[in-house]
Design an enzyme around this catalytic site. Structure first.
Site, PDB file in Angstrom:
ATOM      1  N   PRO A   1       0.785  -1.245   0.000  1.00  0.00           N
ATOM      2  CA  PRO A   1       0.000   0.000   0.000  1.00  0.00           C
ATOM      3  C   PRO A   1       0.814   1.291   0.000  1.00  0.00           C
ATOM      4  CG  PRO A   1      -1.001  -1.622   1.455  1.00  0.00           C
ATOM      5  CD  PRO A   1       0.308  -2.201   1.015  1.00  0.00           C
TER       6      PRO A   1
ATOM      7  N   LYS B   1       4.859   9.369 -10.296  1.00  0.00           N
ATOM      8  CA  LYS B   1       3.603   8.614 -10.109  1.00  0.00           C
ATOM      9  C   LYS B   1       2.603   9.421  -9.268  1.00  0.00           C
ATOM     10  CE  LYS B   1       0.501   5.469  -9.437  1.00  0.00           C
ATOM     11  NZ  LYS B   1      -0.480   5.115 -10.464  1.00  0.00           N
TER      12      LYS B   1
HETATM   13  P1  NAD Z   1      -4.236  -3.812  -2.263  1.00  0.00           P
HETATM   14  O1  NAD Z   1      -4.625  -3.248  -0.953  1.00  0.00           O
HETATM   15  O2  NAD Z   1      -5.244  -4.539  -3.104  1.00  0.00           O
HETATM   16  O3  NAD Z   1      -2.988  -4.824  -2.064  1.00  0.00           O
HETATM   17  C1  NAD Z   1      -1.983  -4.643  -1.107  1.00  0.00           C
HETATM   18  C2  NAD Z   1      -1.556  -6.022  -0.598  1.00  0.00           C
HETATM   19  O4  NAD Z   1      -0.487  -5.864   0.331  1.00  0.00           O
HETATM   20  C3  NAD Z   1      -2.693  -6.746   0.144  1.00  0.00           C
HETATM   21  O5  NAD Z   1      -2.850  -8.052  -0.380  1.00  0.00           O
HETATM   22  C4  NAD Z   1      -2.203  -6.779   1.598  1.00  0.00           C
HETATM   23  O6  NAD Z   1      -2.631  -7.925   2.311  1.00  0.00           O
HETATM   24  C5  NAD Z   1      -0.700  -6.761   1.409  1.00  0.00           C
HETATM   25  N1  NAD Z   1       0.053  -6.278   2.557  1.00  0.00           N
HETATM   26  C6  NAD Z   1      -0.223  -5.200   3.339  1.00  0.00           C
HETATM   27  N2  NAD Z   1       0.746  -5.059   4.266  1.00  0.00           N
HETATM   28  C7  NAD Z   1       1.647  -6.058   4.062  1.00  0.00           C
HETATM   29  C8  NAD Z   1       2.878  -6.428   4.682  1.00  0.00           C
HETATM   30  N3  NAD Z   1       3.381  -5.741   5.726  1.00  0.00           N
HETATM   31  N4  NAD Z   1       3.552  -7.504   4.208  1.00  0.00           N
HETATM   32  C9  NAD Z   1       3.040  -8.214   3.161  1.00  0.00           C
HETATM   33  N5  NAD Z   1       1.878  -7.913   2.549  1.00  0.00           N
HETATM   34  C10 NAD Z   1       1.211  -6.835   2.982  1.00  0.00           C
HETATM   35  O7  NAD Z   1      -3.573  -2.622  -3.078  1.00  0.00           O
HETATM   36  P2  NAD Z   1      -3.351  -2.494  -4.666  1.00  0.00           P
HETATM   37  O8  NAD Z   1      -4.529  -1.837  -5.252  1.00  0.00           O
HETATM   38  O9  NAD Z   1      -2.826  -3.787  -5.196  1.00  0.00           O
HETATM   39  O10 NAD Z   1      -2.167  -1.404  -4.656  1.00  0.00           O
HETATM   40  C11 NAD Z   1      -0.821  -1.727  -4.320  1.00  0.00           C
HETATM   41  C12 NAD Z   1       0.031  -0.496  -4.633  1.00  0.00           C
HETATM   42  O11 NAD Z   1      -0.087  -0.190  -6.033  1.00  0.00           O
HETATM   43  C13 NAD Z   1      -0.403   0.769  -3.875  1.00  0.00           C
HETATM   44  O12 NAD Z   1       0.732   1.527  -3.563  1.00  0.00           O
HETATM   45  C14 NAD Z   1      -1.292   1.488  -4.895  1.00  0.00           C
HETATM   46  O13 NAD Z   1      -1.337   2.877  -4.640  1.00  0.00           O
HETATM   47  C15 NAD Z   1      -0.593   1.137  -6.180  1.00  0.00           C
HETATM   48  N6  NAD Z   1      -1.409   1.136  -7.406  1.00  0.00           N
HETATM   49  C16 NAD Z   1      -2.665   0.591  -7.430  1.00  0.00           C
HETATM   50  C17 NAD Z   1      -3.395   0.594  -8.622  1.00  0.00           C
HETATM   51  C18 NAD Z   1      -4.791   0.009  -8.720  1.00  0.00           C
HETATM   52  O14 NAD Z   1      -5.454   0.242  -9.753  1.00  0.00           O
HETATM   53  N7  NAD Z   1      -5.270  -0.752  -7.736  1.00  0.00           N
HETATM   54  C19 NAD Z   1      -2.843   1.136  -9.790  1.00  0.00           C
HETATM   55  C20 NAD Z   1      -1.541   1.639  -9.737  1.00  0.00           C
HETATM   56  C21 NAD Z   1      -0.831   1.639  -8.544  1.00  0.00           C
END
Ligand code: NAD
Length: 302
Positions: A74, A180
């Site tokens: 995150p 970003k």
């Molecule tokens: P998400 O919340 O779906 O996934 C995050 C994952 O990290 C979860 O599965 C969670 O269980 C895991 N996690 C949290 N803390 C952890 C830890 N300490 N150790 C291991 N695992 C841990 O988020 P997402 O949408 O996949 O986004 C991830 C990143 O990508 C973020 O920084 C977001 O801003 C970025 N992003 C997201 C998108 C999108 O469309 N969803 C697009 C571009 C960038």
């Protein structure tokens, strides 16, 4: 420094909305994956779908024997915990010479610090956040913004090529994360503008679908109107796969970068306040396209 080509072993931490399809692309390309997520279900689902991947129970265990580490978490604080400072961090499993790639949307100032800390342990960091959302993560056409040394990008290029179509070296450590956050400021601004226009237009008696079609053939066209307008907002499915909480975090990051540079940006400051309040009011897990509901709420407030 060897180039990372299949079947090189990559530790992948964070199998969420984005991490899961990105790791899938790597597994399908023939990389050997050691995966970890605090959600055991995320790990077992992934290994169930990709039996060649190895499930692990900590960041340290994932990193053991890996030539590279990818984080898709995150935010920067969680990345720092997973890589350096939490319980069983990846650093305790990695070997000197391993390449760390933070593909999360992290804070660039924190990334600069992480790069310095890893360098002291003989490891290079690339920040490589992505844009394009879940759909483009699935089809491997993400835009990847890289910060770090050009030689490290060349080492990582085959890895990024499985996940992205456009790979841009933006500058030294933190440059990718800065770009970003600024990209998402533009993206959020376009989305809010479209939502406010739709609320006003509907009240005037315009059909929202017609409005989006006209924006798309006019100068109001943006990613919001083209990709999110009909599909997620007008349909009210609100299922883009990116939360309001993460968008609010990205805007705060952009605001922090401006403040760090002592630059006054009134519009950005307003966007930070707008999305932070929306995140609080829309409830946990709300999709970022639900900002339309927030615009509706504000429109009806006294
Ligand atoms: P998400 O919340 O779906 O996934 C995050 C994952 O990290 C979860 O599965 C969670 O269980 C895991 N996690 C949290 N803390 C952890 C830890 N300490 N150790 C291991 N695992 C841990 O988020 P997402 O949408 O996949 O986004 C991830 C990143 O990508 C973020 O920084 C977001 O801003 C970025 N992003 C997201 C998108 C999108 O469309 N969803 C697009 C571009 C960038």
């Amino acid at each position: 420094m060897t180039t990372l080509v299949p079947p090189a072993t990559i530790a992948f931490i964070g199998l969420g909305m984005m991490g899961r399809p990105m790791a899938t692309r790597l597994a399908e390309a023939g990389f050997t994956l050691r995966v970890f997520d605090v959600s055991q279900k995320a790990v077992s689902d992934f290994v169930g779908a990709h039996p060649s991947a190895i499930a692990t129970a900590s960041a340290k265990a994932a990193a053991q024997g890996a030539a590279a580490l990818i984080t898709m978490l995150p935010d920067a604080k969680i990345v720092r915990q997973a890589v350096l400072e939490g319980r069983d961090p990846a650093i305790d499993g990695l070997e000197a010479g391993a390449l760390v790639m933070d593909m999360s949307s992290s804070n660039p100032v924190a990334t600069q610090q992480l790069a310095r800390d890893l360098a002291l342990r003989g490891m290079a960091l690339l920040d490589a956040p992505v844009s394009g959302g879940v759909k483009r993560a699935v089809d491997g056409s993400l835009s990847i913004m890289v910060g770090g040394a050009a030689a490290d990008l060349e080492r990582a290029r085959p890895v990024f090529a499985t996940m992205g179509k456009t790979i841009t070296l933006c500058g030294p450590a933190g440059a990718g994360h800065a770009l970003k956050a600024l990209n998402n400021y533009l993206s959020a601004a376009g989305l809010v503008a479209m939502c406010e226009a739709l609320v006003v237009g509907e009240a005037f008696g315009l059909d929202p679908g017609t409005m989006v079609d006209v924006f798309n053939s006019s100068t109001g066209k943006s990613n919001a109107t083209e990709v999110k307008g009909r599909q997620f907002v007008v349909s009210r499915t609100f299922a883009a796969g990116f939360t309001t909480a993460l968008m609010a975090k990205d805007l705060r990051t952009a605001g922090e970068v401006a403040a760090h540079l002592k630059l006054k940006m009134p519009n950005l400051e307003q966007a930070v306040a707008y999305w932070t309040d929306a995140d609080a009011r829309l409830g946990k897990g709300a999709d970022h396209t639900e900002i339309f509901r927030y615009a509706e709420m504000l429109a009806e407030a006294d």
